[in-house]
Design a protein around this motif. Structure first.
Motif, PDB file in Angstrom:
ATOM      1  N   ALA A 160       1.156  -1.439   0.075  1.00  0.00           N
ATOM      2  CA  ALA A 160       0.579   0.335  -0.434  1.00  0.00           C
ATOM      3  C   ALA A 160       0.940   1.612  -0.088  1.00  0.00           C
ATOM      4  CB  ALA A 160      -1.175   0.275   1.756  1.00  0.00           C
ATOM      5  N   SER A 161       0.446   2.309  -0.189  1.00  0.00           N
ATOM      6  CA  SER A 161       1.327   4.000  -0.321  1.00  0.00           C
ATOM      7  C   SER A 161       1.205   4.426   1.284  1.00  0.00           C
ATOM      8  CB  SER A 161      -0.067   5.307  -0.510  1.00  0.00           C
ATOM      9  OG  SER A 161       0.692   5.500  -0.699  1.00  0.00           O
ATOM     10  N   PRO A 162       2.766   4.437   1.457  1.00  0.00           N
ATOM     11  CA  PRO A 162       3.246   4.792   2.583  1.00  0.00           C
ATOM     12  C   PRO A 162       2.098   6.115   3.663  1.00  0.00           C
ATOM     13  CG  PRO A 162       4.586   5.108   1.414  1.00  0.00           C
ATOM     14  CD  PRO A 162       3.549   5.013   0.405  1.00  0.00           C
ATOM     15  N   GLU A 163       1.224   6.626   3.080  1.00  0.00           N
ATOM     16  CA  GLU A 163       0.447   7.891   3.732  1.00  0.00           C
ATOM     17  C   GLU A 163      -1.055   6.411   4.106  1.00  0.00           C
ATOM     18  OE1 GLU A 163       1.401   8.586   0.361  1.00  0.00           O
ATOM     19  OE2 GLU A 163       2.398   9.526   0.752  1.00  0.00           O
ATOM     20  N   ASP A 164      -1.176   5.314   4.041  1.00  0.00           N
ATOM     21  CA  ASP A 164      -2.166   4.452   4.159  1.00  0.00           C
ATOM     22  C   ASP A 164      -1.827   3.323   5.241  1.00  0.00           C
ATOM     23  OD1 ASP A 164      -3.309   5.348   2.495  1.00  0.00           O
ATOM     24  OD2 ASP A 164      -2.971   3.844   0.527  1.00  0.00           O
ATOM     25  N   THR A 165      -0.700   3.583   6.094  1.00  0.00           N
ATOM     26  CA  THR A 165      -0.346   3.359   7.003  1.00  0.00           C
ATOM     27  C   THR A 165      -0.364   4.658   8.158  1.00  0.00           C
ATOM     28  OG1 THR A 165       1.322   2.339   6.393  1.00  0.00           O
ATOM     29  CG2 THR A 165       1.332   2.344   8.741  1.00  0.00           C
ATOM     30  N   GLY A 166      -1.440   3.832   9.179  1.00  0.00           N
ATOM     31  CA  GLY A 166      -1.270   4.639  10.424  1.00  0.00           C
ATOM     32  C   GLY A 166      -0.757   4.196  11.860  1.00  0.00           C
ATOM     33  N   GLY A 171      -3.134   3.775  21.502  1.00  0.00           N
ATOM     34  CA  GLY A 171      -4.180   3.854  20.894  1.00  0.00           C
ATOM     35  C   GLY A 171      -4.685   5.253  19.926  1.00  0.00           C
ATOM     36  N   HIS A 172      -3.480   6.396  20.494  1.00  0.00           N
ATOM     37  CA  HIS A 172      -4.380   7.373  19.831  1.00  0.00           C
ATOM     38  C   HIS A 172      -3.424   8.119  18.920  1.00  0.00           C
ATOM     39  CE1 HIS A 172      -5.973   8.303  23.564  1.00  0.00           C
ATOM     40  NE2 HIS A 172      -5.058   8.200  24.331  1.00  0.00           N
ATOM     41  N   ARG A 173      -4.102   8.373  17.814  1.00  0.00           N
ATOM     42  CA  ARG A 173      -3.302   7.837  16.171  1.00  0.00           C
ATOM     43  C   ARG A 173      -2.241   9.901  16.526  1.00  0.00           C
ATOM     44  NH1 ARG A 173      -4.222   6.648  11.632  1.00  0.00           N
ATOM     45  NH2 ARG A 173      -6.459   5.236  12.008  1.00  0.00           N
ATOM     46  N   VAL A 174      -1.215   9.625  15.756  1.00  0.00           N
ATOM     47  CA  VAL A 174      -0.173  10.256  15.248  1.00  0.00           C
ATOM     48  C   VAL A 174      -0.716  10.932  14.149  1.00  0.00           C
ATOM     49  CG1 VAL A 174       2.362  11.332  15.479  1.00  0.00           C
ATOM     50  CG2 VAL A 174       0.890   9.203  17.529  1.00  0.00           C
ATOM     51  N   PRO A 175      -0.652  12.176  13.923  1.00  0.00           N
ATOM     52  CA  PRO A 175      -0.736  12.964  12.316  1.00  0.00           C
ATOM     53  C   PRO A 175       0.900  13.043  12.079  1.00  0.00           C
ATOM     54  CG  PRO A 175      -1.628  14.432  13.881  1.00  0.00           C
ATOM     55  CD  PRO A 175      -1.277  12.909  14.668  1.00  0.00           C
ATOM     56  N   LEU A 176       1.607  12.708  12.745  1.00  0.00           N
ATOM     57  CA  LEU A 176       2.986  13.411  12.007  1.00  0.00           C
ATOM     58  C   LEU A 176       4.210  13.113  12.929  1.00  0.00           C
ATOM     59  CD1 LEU A 176       4.646  14.731   9.889  1.00  0.00           C
ATOM     60  CD2 LEU A 176       4.583  16.401  11.436  1.00  0.00           C
ATOM     61  N   LEU A 183      13.259  10.962   8.312  1.00  0.00           N
ATOM     62  CA  LEU A 183      14.882  10.476   8.189  1.00  0.00           C
ATOM     63  C   LEU A 183      14.680   9.132   9.467  1.00  0.00           C
ATOM     64  CD1 LEU A 183      17.724  12.971   6.789  1.00  0.00           C
ATOM     65  CD2 LEU A 183      15.951  10.656   5.819  1.00  0.00           C
ATOM     66  N   SER A 184      13.926  10.161  10.171  1.00  0.00           N
ATOM     67  CA  SER A 184      13.754   9.356  11.234  1.00  0.00           C
ATOM     68  C   SER A 184      12.054   9.991  12.247  1.00  0.00           C
ATOM     69  CB  SER A 184      15.243   9.661  12.286  1.00  0.00           C
ATOM     70  OG  SER A 184      14.979  10.821  12.952  1.00  0.00           O
ATOM     71  N   SER A 185      12.310   8.937  13.249  1.00  0.00           N
ATOM     72  CA  SER A 185      10.367   9.380  14.124  1.00  0.00           C
ATOM     73  C   SER A 185      11.068  10.560  15.237  1.00  0.00           C
ATOM     74  CB  SER A 185      10.000   7.827  14.546  1.00  0.00           C
ATOM     75  OG  SER A 185      10.416   7.238  15.576  1.00  0.00           O
ATOM     76  N   VAL A 186       9.957  10.657  15.423  1.00  0.00           N
ATOM     77  CA  VAL A 186      10.098  11.704  16.642  1.00  0.00           C
ATOM     78  C   VAL A 186      10.060  10.663  17.878  1.00  0.00           C
ATOM     79  CG1 VAL A 186       9.098  13.228  15.655  1.00  0.00           C
ATOM     80  CG2 VAL A 186       7.440  12.113  16.620  1.00  0.00           C
ATOM     81  N   TYR A 206      -9.724   1.875  14.120  1.00  0.00           N
ATOM     82  CA  TYR A 206      -7.973   2.162  13.358  1.00  0.00           C
ATOM     83  C   TYR A 206      -8.671   3.025  11.959  1.00  0.00           C
ATOM     84  CZ  TYR A 206      -6.203  -0.380  16.721  1.00  0.00           C
ATOM     85  OH  TYR A 206      -5.824  -1.014  18.158  1.00  0.00           O
ATOM     86  N   SER A 207      -8.880   2.466  11.427  1.00  0.00           N
ATOM     87  CA  SER A 207     -10.393   4.156  10.514  1.00  0.00           C
ATOM     88  C   SER A 207      -8.701   4.819   9.418  1.00  0.00           C
ATOM     89  CB  SER A 207     -11.561   4.844  10.991  1.00  0.00           C
ATOM     90  OG  SER A 207     -11.141   5.751  11.066  1.00  0.00           O
ATOM     91  N   LYS A 208      -9.332   4.697   8.813  1.00  0.00           N
ATOM     92  CA  LYS A 208      -8.346   5.269   7.950  1.00  0.00           C
ATOM     93  C   LYS A 208      -6.840   5.699   7.551  1.00  0.00           C
ATOM     94  CE  LYS A 208     -11.160   9.554   8.620  1.00  0.00           C
ATOM     95  NZ  LYS A 208     -11.044  11.131   9.058  1.00  0.00           N
ATOM     96  N   ALA A 209      -6.666   3.851   7.793  1.00  0.00           N
ATOM     97  CA  ALA A 209      -6.058   3.522   7.325  1.00  0.00           C
ATOM     98  C   ALA A 209      -5.824   2.134   6.064  1.00  0.00           C
ATOM     99  CB  ALA A 209      -5.136   2.860   8.637  1.00  0.00           C
ATOM    100  N   ILE A 210      -5.922   1.753   5.305  1.00  0.00           N
ATOM    101  CA  ILE A 210      -5.969   0.963   4.448  1.00  0.00           C
ATOM    102  C   ILE A 210      -4.716   0.046   4.452  1.00  0.00           C
ATOM    103  CG2 ILE A 210      -6.680   0.716   1.809  1.00  0.00           C
ATOM    104  CD1 ILE A 210      -7.156   3.204   1.470  1.00  0.00           C
ATOM    105  N   GLY A 211      -3.194   0.562   4.654  1.00  0.00           N
ATOM    106  CA  GLY A 211      -2.403  -0.358   4.839  1.00  0.00           C
ATOM    107  C   GLY A 211      -2.114  -1.164   5.665  1.00  0.00           C
ATOM    108  N   GLY A 212      -2.441  -0.221   6.401  1.00  0.00           N
ATOM    109  CA  GLY A 212      -1.833  -1.388   8.311  1.00  0.00           C
ATOM    110  C   GLY A 212      -1.857  -0.103   9.220  1.00  0.00           C
ATOM    111  N   ILE A 213      -1.150  -0.753  10.567  1.00  0.00           N
ATOM    112  CA  ILE A 213      -1.116   0.322  11.759  1.00  0.00           C
ATOM    113  C   ILE A 213       0.389  -0.283  12.562  1.00  0.00           C
ATOM    114  CG2 ILE A 213      -1.911  -0.164  13.886  1.00  0.00           C
ATOM    115  CD1 ILE A 213      -4.229   1.873  11.977  1.00  0.00           C
TER     116      ILE A 213
END
Length: 238
Positions: A160-166, A171-176, A183-186, A206-213
């Motif tokens: 899937a596209s990278p944007e489709d990974t949540g 348990g709380h969604r992180v937008p960025l 290069l690295s995560s926060v 886990y909505s709006k995550a077509i690829g995976g979580i």
């Protein structure tokens, strides 16, 4: 004499009171309970359906001779005359019409799609290759079904596209979840206890995550004394 007649009449009326009838239906030979089978009592036209354990019951059945009839596809028809006043937890057996010597029954657990989840502990993701010193998100690229986008830490799950990974933290969604162009995560590696990958079969929460979580679980804070931590590297400081 009148008392004797009254006693006989009372006894006769009591003996004719309707009874509750119950029984169990099993398969002959295996003693397997037969569920959802219709059981009839004639001539009273009573009907009951067996439970998961093969039990059935009738209420207020007139006392006297009656016929129990059970007709199930694949089994010999059962038709038995009984005394309805004496049927209490009686066992009835149905015999199969056909048997095969090569018949095999296999019982096993059906694998749920949620069983495809994978996890990395802190000890595992810190030592994982390509994690750049223990980045928990980059370490998830080593899990089955996951690919990387070149030098970026963004996750591709099952094509899937990278944007489709949540991405979730406790348990709380992180937008960025990335900085420096991915290069690295926060996320501070030392604060993470476990990284989970849900490639499919996750629930509607886990909505709006077509690829995976990618789920991150942080450690519980220690309460024995005051704790602190400082870190710095080429990409992060805190």
């Amino acid at each position: 004499m009148p008392w004797l007649i009254l006693l006989l009449v009372s006894f006769s009326l009591y003996a004719q009171e309707p009874k509750n009838v119950s029984g169990v239906l099993l398969e002959k030979g295996t003693r397997k309970p037969l569920k959802d089978v219709s059981v009839f009592i004639l001539p009273h036209k009573f009907k009951a359906v067996t439970t998961d354990k093969g039990d059935f019951a009738f209420e207020n059945v007139p006392v006297g001779e009656c016929t129990v009839i059970i007709n199930l596809t694949g089994y010999e028809k059962l038709e038995r005359k009984v005394d309805c006043g004496k049927i209490q937890s009686q066992v009835f057996y149905l015999e199969k019409k056909f048997y095969t010597s090569f018949e095999t029954t296999v019982i096993g657990k059906v694998a749920k799609r949620d069983d495809q989840a994978h996890s990395l502990t802190q000890e595992e993701f810190i030592k994982a290759p390509g994690s750049f010193g223990g980045d928990p998100v980059r370490a998830a690229q080593n899990l089955p079904g996951v690919a990387a986008t070149g030098g970026s830490a963004q996750i591709i799950v099952q094509g899937a596209s990278p944007e489709d990974t949540g991405y979730l933290i406790n348990g709380h969604r992180v937008p960025l979840v990335f900085h420096f162009g991915g290069l690295s995560s926060v996320i501070i590696p030392e604060a993470v206890e476990r990284v989970d990958l849900l490639p499919s079969g996750y629930g509607p929460e886990y909505s709006k995550a077509i690829g995976g979580i990618i789920g991150l679980t942080t450690k519980l804070p220690k309460e024995d004394r005051v704790h602190g931590m400082a870190y710095i590297d080429l990409l992060n400081s805190g």
